[in-house]
Design a protein around this motif. Structure first.
Motif, mmCIF file in Angstrom:
data_model
loop_
_atom_site.group_PDB
_atom_site.id
_atom_site.type_symbol
_atom_site.label_atom_id
_atom_site.label_comp_id
_atom_site.label_asym_id
_atom_site.label_seq_id
_atom_site.Cartn_x
_atom_site.Cartn_y
_atom_site.Cartn_z
ATOM 1 N N ILE A 1 69.480 95.308 19.179
ATOM 2 C CA ILE A 1 69.948 96.574 18.612
ATOM 3 C C ILE A 1 68.786 97.324 17.967
ATOM 4 O O ILE A 1 67.980 96.738 17.238
ATOM 5 C CB ILE A 1 71.052 96.299 17.574
ATOM 6 N N ARG B 1 71.976 99.865 22.561
ATOM 7 C CA ARG B 1 72.804 99.618 21.378
ATOM 8 C C ARG B 1 72.027 100.154 20.187
ATOM 9 O O ARG B 1 71.038 99.562 19.760
ATOM 10 C CB ARG B 1 73.089 98.136 21.212
ATOM 11 N N ARG C 1 76.124 105.786 25.890
ATOM 12 C CA ARG C 1 77.345 105.349 26.568
ATOM 13 C C ARG C 1 77.228 105.415 28.086
ATOM 14 O O ARG C 1 77.821 104.601 28.790
ATOM 15 C CB ARG C 1 78.542 106.164 26.073
ATOM 16 N N GLY D 1 76.004 101.418 26.602
ATOM 17 C CA GLY D 1 75.787 101.069 25.202
ATOM 18 C C GLY D 1 76.599 101.936 24.276
ATOM 19 O O GLY D 1 77.642 102.477 24.665
ATOM 20 N N ASP D 2 76.126 102.070 23.038
ATOM 21 C CA ASP D 2 76.816 102.907 22.062
ATOM 22 C C ASP D 2 75.823 103.339 20.993
ATOM 23 O O ASP D 2 74.756 102.722 20.825
ATOM 24 C CB ASP D 2 77.984 102.159 21.427
ATOM 25 N N PHE E 1 78.268 95.323 16.751
ATOM 26 C CA PHE E 1 77.918 95.127 18.159
ATOM 27 C C PHE E 1 78.080 93.664 18.567
ATOM 28 O O PHE E 1 78.335 93.367 19.719
ATOM 29 C CB PHE E 1 76.457 95.545 18.414
#
Length: 112
Positions: free
Chosen positions: A11, A42, A69, A73-74, A110
């Protein structure tokens, strides 16, 4: 605005200090875009140091979310100050972006 990228396992934590506005939003987009292109999809934006966000800053957040996205991911927010939180609430961004009280909680979201 200052941006520092910190890695916490898979991350990336994007620590932001200052205002995210028309003069600086491009820098945020560039920093997040570089992470996504490097496969680090992430992302957590540490907003503890963000004093102000404009509509250009909101567009940068939306672009970062979309980029992450699209790659599976985010992009999540953490430690948002009350004044900035109000802008995010009024603009409806808190229904789009996941926000957490702390960076640790956002990073942990996550994993869990």
């Amino acid at each position: 605005m200052e941006i520092a990228i910190l890695e916490s396992g898979p991350i990336s934590v994007v620590a932001i200090r200052g205002s995210v506005d028309g003069l600086t939003a491009g820098d945020l987009s560039d920093a997040v875009g570089a992470q996504v292109r490097a496969g680090r999809i992430r992302l957590v934006a540490d907003f503890a140091g963000v004093e102000y966000i404009s509509s250009a800053g909101l567009r940068a957040l939306l672009g970062a979310l979309k980029d992450a996205r699209q790659q599976g991911g985010d992009f999540r927010l953490a430690a948002i100050r009350p004044d900035v939180q109000r802008v995010l609430d009024l603009s409806g961004f808190t229904s789009i972006l996941k926000a957490f009280a702390t960076v640790e909680a956002a990073v942990g979201s996550f994993v869990g």
